[in-house]
Write a protein that holds these residues in place. Structure first.
Motif, PDB file in Angstrom:
ATOM      1  N   ARG A 130     -51.585  28.442  24.665  1.00 27.49           N
ATOM      2  CA  ARG A 130     -50.537  29.309  24.459  1.00 27.49           C
ATOM      3  C   ARG A 130     -49.468  29.167  23.750  1.00 27.49           C
ATOM      4  O   ARG A 130     -48.729  29.973  23.101  1.00 27.49           O
ATOM      5  CB  ARG A 130     -50.313  29.854  25.992  1.00 27.49           C
ATOM      6  N   ALA A 131     -49.000  28.113  23.913  1.00 26.25           N
ATOM      7  CA  ALA A 131     -47.482  27.704  23.215  1.00 26.25           C
ATOM      8  C   ALA A 131     -47.945  27.588  21.719  1.00 26.25           C
ATOM      9  O   ALA A 131     -46.723  28.369  21.197  1.00 26.25           O
ATOM     10  CB  ALA A 131     -47.027  26.067  23.767  1.00 26.25           C
ATOM     11  N   LYS A 132     -48.833  27.418  21.127  1.00 26.80           N
ATOM     12  CA  LYS A 132     -49.562  27.433  19.843  1.00 26.80           C
ATOM     13  C   LYS A 132     -49.332  28.725  19.302  1.00 26.80           C
ATOM     14  O   LYS A 132     -48.797  29.326  18.203  1.00 26.80           O
ATOM     15  CB  LYS A 132     -50.623  26.809  19.543  1.00 26.80           C
ATOM     16  N   ALA A 133     -50.105  29.579  20.197  1.00 27.28           N
ATOM     17  CA  ALA A 133     -49.998  30.992  19.824  1.00 27.28           C
ATOM     18  C   ALA A 133     -48.673  31.593  19.734  1.00 27.28           C
ATOM     19  O   ALA A 133     -48.263  32.558  18.968  1.00 27.28           O
ATOM     20  CB  ALA A 133     -50.900  31.877  20.941  1.00 27.28           C
ATOM     21  N   GLU A 134     -47.811  31.294  20.766  1.00 27.17           N
ATOM     22  CA  GLU A 134     -46.404  31.633  20.976  1.00 27.17           C
ATOM     23  C   GLU A 134     -45.547  31.482  19.798  1.00 27.17           C
ATOM     24  O   GLU A 134     -45.017  32.102  19.121  1.00 27.17           O
ATOM     25  CB  GLU A 134     -45.827  31.441  22.160  1.00 27.17           C
ATOM     26  N   SER A 135     -45.959  30.008  19.287  1.00 26.26           N
ATOM     27  CA  SER A 135     -44.964  29.622  18.107  1.00 26.26           C
ATOM     28  C   SER A 135     -45.534  30.187  16.896  1.00 26.26           C
ATOM     29  O   SER A 135     -44.652  30.368  16.102  1.00 26.26           O
ATOM     30  CB  SER A 135     -45.166  28.147  17.891  1.00 26.26           C
ATOM     31  N   GLU A 136     -46.633  30.702  16.456  1.00 26.25           N
ATOM     32  CA  GLU A 136     -47.188  31.299  15.288  1.00 26.25           C
ATOM     33  C   GLU A 136     -46.736  32.831  15.505  1.00 26.25           C
ATOM     34  O   GLU A 136     -47.053  33.632  14.709  1.00 26.25           O
ATOM     35  CB  GLU A 136     -48.534  31.042  15.033  1.00 26.25           C
TER      36      GLU A 136
END
Lengths: 205, 123
Positions: A130-136
């Protein structure tokens, strides 16, 4: 109490009639068709105890700390990889001693949240995803009130009765058989499904 | 005219790589229907409840699928099948759900075999 309940139900019914057919269309046809709304429609869900004009908070309040820990990455920044390197070693030792729960590291919640030991690694993995998706910035957080402009305009043009409900000649004539009846004359399948779902609810007028 | 505008908008959205709401979440009407099945006929469900349940069930699907995908990655397999999902539910502690799902998967495969052995007359 009864009056406020009717107000909330009426507002929800009005919103459902506008937004749900689009979602039905998506599930029925399987084709994603995004539409641009020329009008900036203010779309908010009224709170349970407030009136129709109450201000709605931007995010859902989750009083349960378990939910707060799950949805915390949406508000926080990207997690640095360093804290995860040391924590599993410590908690793996704890798992041998304590079977009730494993303390989950959280950046936003002060108290530790205990989770099922079997789900510990899965929760950490999902947090990183989720953090990766949020950062992208791949996940669009804002909800659009409708998917298709033409369907939205059609809903706006439909005749409405007292309380904002859509007028339906068949429903007005056979109010006693409202639960069992199916409006076959309705050409739009999605709108028909929407009416079927709204049939058990009581009319406010 | 409007269809072309919608089509171009869809292309723009896909090119930018943004995951839209309708791709990330289950349809809200279907979620509402499933919630209504367990409630009395005259019960009402708020829009906020359906949206919250949309987030919860979509996260649960990703949670279980991530566990199954990790197992497939370790075994160097590319396809996540039904057995992997049942294993993932058991691995995460959802044993009460894994057993009914295994029986459902068994019946589903039996139906698939019947369909393959008895093709419809139209085809």
């Amino acid at each position: 109490m009864t009056t406020s309940t009717r107000d909330i139900s009426d507002n929800e019914a009005d919103e459902q009639q506008q937004s749900e057919p689009q979602m039905q269309h998506l599930s029925a046809n399987g084709i994603s068709h995004a539409g641009i709304g020329t009008q900036n429609v203010q779309y908010a869900t009224p709170p349970q105890l407030g009136t129709g004009h109450a201000v709605v908070p931007p995010t859902y309040p989750y009083p349960d700390p378990y939910y707060r820990s799950i949805f915390a990455p949406y508000d926080a920044q990207t997690y640095p990889p360093q804290p995860y390197g040391g924590n599993p070693m410590v908690h793996l030792q704890l798992m041998g001693i304590q079977q009730a729960g494993v303390p989950l590291p959280t950046d936003t919640v002060e108290e530790p949240v205990f989770v099922n030991a079997k789900q510990y690694h899965g929760i950490l993995r999902r947090r990183q995803s989720r953090a990766k998706a949020e950062s992208e910035k791949k996940a669009a957080r804002n909800r659009k009130p409708y998917l298709h402009e033409s369907r939205h305009l059609h809903a706006l043009r439909r005749a409405r009765g007292c309380g904002g409900r859509f007028l339906n000649s068949k429903k007005d004539e056979n109010q006693q058989d409202e639960v069992a009846s199916t409006d076959e004359s309705q050409s739009n399948i999605n709108l028909n499904s929407d009416k079927n779902e709204l049939a058990p609810s009581d009319r406010t007028s | 005219m409007m269809d072309n505008v919608g089509g171009s908008s869809s292309n723009i959205a896909e090119n930018s790589g943004i995951i839209r709401e309708q791709d990330r979440l289950l349809p809200i009407a279907n979620v509402g229907k499933i919630m209504k099945q367990i409630l009395p006929p005259n019960a009402k469900i708020s829009k906020e409840s359906k949206e919250t349940m949309q987030e919860c069930v979509s996260e649960f699907i990703s949670f279980v699928t991530s566990e199954a995908s990790e197992k497939c990655r370790k075994e160097r397999r590319k396809t996540v099948n039904g057995d992997d999902i049942c294993w993932a539910l058991g691995s995460l502690g959802f044993d009460d759900y894994a057993e009914p799902l295994r029986r459902y998967l068994q019946r589903y495969r039996e139906q698939e075999l019947d369909r393959a052995n008895n093709p419809p007359k139209r085809g």
